[in-house]
Design a protein around this motif. Sequence first.
Motif, PDB file in Angstrom:
ATOM      1  N   GLU C  45      -4.749   1.508   0.124  1.00 41.57           N
ATOM      2  CA  GLU C  45      -5.007   0.946   1.446  1.00 41.57           C
ATOM      3  C   GLU C  45      -6.267   0.095   1.431  1.00 41.57           C
ATOM      4  O   GLU C  45      -6.367  -0.905   2.123  1.00 41.57           O
ATOM      5  N   LYS C  46      -7.219   0.505   0.611  1.00 45.52           N
ATOM      6  CA  LYS C  46      -8.478  -0.238   0.520  1.00 45.52           C
ATOM      7  C   LYS C  46      -8.273  -1.554  -0.239  1.00 45.52           C
ATOM      8  O   LYS C  46      -9.004  -2.519  -0.037  1.00 45.52           O
ATOM      9  N   LYS C  50      -8.999  -6.742  -0.980  1.00 39.40           N
ATOM     10  CA  LYS C  50      -9.229  -7.598  -2.136  1.00 39.40           C
ATOM     11  C   LYS C  50      -8.088  -8.570  -2.390  1.00 39.40           C
ATOM     12  O   LYS C  50      -8.292  -9.673  -2.839  1.00 39.40           O
ATOM     13  N   LYS C  51      -6.866  -8.106  -2.154  1.00 36.69           N
ATOM     14  CA  LYS C  51      -5.690  -8.945  -2.428  1.00 36.69           C
ATOM     15  C   LYS C  51      -5.318  -9.670  -1.135  1.00 36.69           C
ATOM     16  O   LYS C  51      -5.396  -9.090  -0.059  1.00 36.69           O
ATOM     17  N   GLU C 290      -2.472  -7.064  15.550  1.00 36.98           N
ATOM     18  CA  GLU C 290      -2.285  -5.691  15.124  1.00 36.98           C
ATOM     19  C   GLU C 290      -0.852  -5.281  15.401  1.00 36.98           C
ATOM     20  O   GLU C 290      -0.289  -5.639  16.434  1.00 36.98           O
ATOM     21  N   THR C 291      -0.259  -4.559  14.501  1.00 40.08           N
ATOM     22  CA  THR C 291       1.117  -4.119  14.745  1.00 40.08           C
ATOM     23  C   THR C 291       1.385  -2.773  14.078  1.00 40.08           C
ATOM     24  O   THR C 291       0.741  -2.427  13.087  1.00 40.08           O
ATOM     25  N   ILE C 292       2.309  -2.046  14.658  1.00 43.53           N
ATOM     26  CA  ILE C 292       2.804  -0.812  14.038  1.00 43.53           C
ATOM     27  C   ILE C 292       4.291  -1.019  13.826  1.00 43.53           C
ATOM     28  O   ILE C 292       5.023  -1.280  14.773  1.00 43.53           O
ATOM     29  N   HIS C 305       0.748   0.468   9.759  1.00 39.39           N
ATOM     30  CA  HIS C 305      -0.188  -0.016  10.773  1.00 39.39           C
ATOM     31  C   HIS C 305      -1.007  -1.115  10.133  1.00 39.39           C
ATOM     32  O   HIS C 305      -1.765  -0.868   9.195  1.00 39.39           O
ATOM     33  N   LYS C 307      -3.664  -4.401  10.602  1.00 36.62           N
ATOM     34  CA  LYS C 307      -4.626  -5.032  11.493  1.00 36.62           C
ATOM     35  C   LYS C 307      -5.181  -6.228  10.731  1.00 36.62           C
ATOM     36  O   LYS C 307      -5.643  -6.092   9.603  1.00 36.62           O
ATOM     37  N   GLN C 315      -7.428  -6.620   7.511  1.00 35.57           N
ATOM     38  CA  GLN C 315      -8.595  -5.797   7.821  1.00 35.57           C
ATOM     39  C   GLN C 315      -8.276  -4.321   7.573  1.00 35.57           C
ATOM     40  O   GLN C 315      -9.093  -3.579   7.063  1.00 35.57           O
ATOM     41  N   ARG C 316      -7.065  -3.941   7.929  1.00 35.60           N
ATOM     42  CA  ARG C 316      -6.672  -2.556   7.703  1.00 35.60           C
ATOM     43  C   ARG C 316      -5.183  -2.511   7.397  1.00 35.60           C
ATOM     44  O   ARG C 316      -4.376  -3.131   8.076  1.00 35.60           O
ATOM     45  N   ARG C 318      -2.477   0.481   6.725  1.00 33.00           N
ATOM     46  CA  ARG C 318      -2.343   1.928   6.718  1.00 33.00           C
ATOM     47  C   ARG C 318      -0.851   2.288   6.685  1.00 33.00           C
ATOM     48  O   ARG C 318      -0.056   1.711   7.412  1.00 33.00           O
TER      49      ARG C 318
END
Lengths: 136, 109, 358
Positions: C45-46, C50-51, C290-292, C305, C307, C315-316, C318
Amino acid sequence: MNQPQAFDVIAVDTLLERARALREQGFRLVQISATQLPDQVELTYSFDRDSRLTNLRLNLPNGARLPSISGVFGCAVLYENEVHDLFGVPVDGLAIDFKGNFYKTAVKFPFGSTKAPCAAPAAGAPAPCAVEEVKK
Amino acid sequence: MAYFKMSWLALKWALKKPATSPYPFVPRRLLAGSRGKLSFTKDGCVYCNVCAKKCPTHAIVVNRANKKWAIDRLRCIACGYCVEACPKDSLTLKPEHGAPTITRDREIH
Amino acid sequence: MARTVIPFGPQHPVLPEPVHLDLVVEDERVVEARPSIGFIHRGLEKLAEKKDYVEFTYVAERICGICSFIHSQTYCQAVETLMNVPVPPRALYLRTIWGEMSRIHSHLLWLGLMADGMGFESLFMHSWRIREQLLDIIEATTGGRVIFGSCKVGGVRRDIDDETASGILKELDEIEKDMREIARVFLEDKSVKARLCGIGTLSKQEAYELGCVGPMLRASGVAQDMRTLGYAAFGDIAVEPVTRTEGDSYARSTVRCQELFQSVSIIRQAFAKMPAGEIAVKVTGNPTGETITRTEQPRGEVVYHLKANGTKNLQRFRVRTPTFANLPAMLKVLPGCDLADVPMIVLTIDPCISCTER
C-alpha cells in the motif's frame, strides 16, 4: 455501476453513538481505512446494508487516541489493530489487543509518516532503518 | 453410489494416455500468445529510450551515445509494455521462455 | 482440565501460505484460537507513493497470485472512476470473461487443496488436471498463467478474436463436463460428507455480524454477491448468488462447486453478448478525488479505497481483501471443534494470506 459516495465527517466523540445506531439499522462493517496526512490521520469507516455503502469520516490529529468500536462491531478488532500497527494510532478499549504484534513489520508504524519509511538501501547493504530497529 | 463413480473415474483415467507429458524429454507445448522471453533486434532501433521509460521495473537501460541497449533479465517481468511502446518494432515477446539467467550482469546488445 | 497451547502454522501441510494460530486446547477440543499474521507483510500500500498510477496496475495484480486478475480489474475500475474514463464495452466484457476464468481456476485450486488436505489424493490430481487445461486457455489469451497482465487503466491490452472464442467455448464444454464429474464425486462421497458435514457451523446472524464475505457468507444463507452491483459486464449478465442455509464446511464446499458452473455460464453469456469495437481508450492526466470500489473475488468482496490528489502517485491505496474479513469468522467457528477438524475448517475459508497482508 458507480454508487454515489459521500463521506460523512463526524467528531471523534460521536463515533460510538453513530456506530451503535448503524448496527441497530442492520448495517455491517465493511472496512476501516486510514490515511496519513501531514498533521492528522484520516479514518474512513465503511458500512454496508443491501450492497449500499455508508461512510463515516474522522479526522484525528497526530497522536490523538481513537475509541474502539469493537464492542459494537466485533470484527472491528482486526481493522483497529491494523490501524495501530501500521499508523501508530493508539486505540482505546480494544476487545482483543495485540499490543502492536498483529503485523510483524521491520519498522514500527511504517505507514505513520508521509515520508517513505526506508531510504533506498545501497547495493548489498541492509536497509538502514532495519538495522536501527535491531540496535534498540 | 459415489464409490462406483470414483472407481469408474479412476478406471477411465487408468486406461487413457497420461494427462501429463514427460517434461525434460518432451518440451512443453508452446502457446502462441504466451509472454516469454523479450528479444531485441538491433537493426532499426533508434535508441529513443521509450522502452526504458515505460518499463515498470526499470529493467531496460538505453545508451544513445554508445548505441547500446541493455536489459537486466532478473528484473524483467515480461509484461510487454516496452513492446507496445516501441516505435520501430525492435522488441518482441517470444512465446518460449529461454534459458534461465544465472548472473546478475546486464545483457548488453 | 489442564489447557495446552498448540501452535498451528506458520508452516503447516494444509497451509500454502503462512498464518499462525495459537490453539488453546482442552483434551482434544479447541477452546480458543488466537491468530497472528504479518509474516509476509510487504507494504504494497505504501508503494503507491513511489510507483505512478499506471505502473501500479502491475503491483495491484501482484497482491495475490490466485485472484490476480480481479485485483488489477478492481484497481483499474477505481482509477477509471476517479478519472471518469469511458471504458469501451468490449473491454468490460473481456474483463468479465477473464475474471470468471480466474474464479474457476481459483475454485479448482481450492478444491484440489481441500481434497489433498483430507487425503483424497486422486481427486486433488483430477482437479488440478482440469485447472491446467483452463490455465492453458488463459495463457493463450492473455500471455500469463496466473499473472494475466492484460488489464490496464482505460481498457484491456489484448483482444480475443472470434475464432479463438469459439475454440475456447468448445474447450470450456469439455472442462465443464470434467468438472461435473469431479464435483459429483467430491460432494456425494460418503467420507467427504463425514469429514465436512456439521463442522465449523456458522449461523446466518453470526456470519452477517462478523462481516463475512463471499462463499463463507453465502453458505450461511445470506445472498450477497458484489457482482449484483453490475460492475464490468454484470449490468447485462444477471448473477443469482449461489446460497446454502446450513452454514457448515460442507455447505461452503457446495457453494464453491456450484459457482464453478455459474462462472462457466457467465463466460458463455459474455461471449454471446460481446459487442465489437475498441478494447481501450487513451488515458491522459492524473486522477483526483476519492473512491471506494468493490468487486467480487473468488474468495468474496474486495474493497479498494483510493485517494488521489492530482499528482501521478496516489495519496492512499488501501485494499481490504476477502480473507481479512473472513478471519473473525474463522476465530468464531474454531472454538468447540476437535483439533483434527481445524485444518478442514481453515481450508473451507480458502485463506489467502498474501492478499490479507499485502
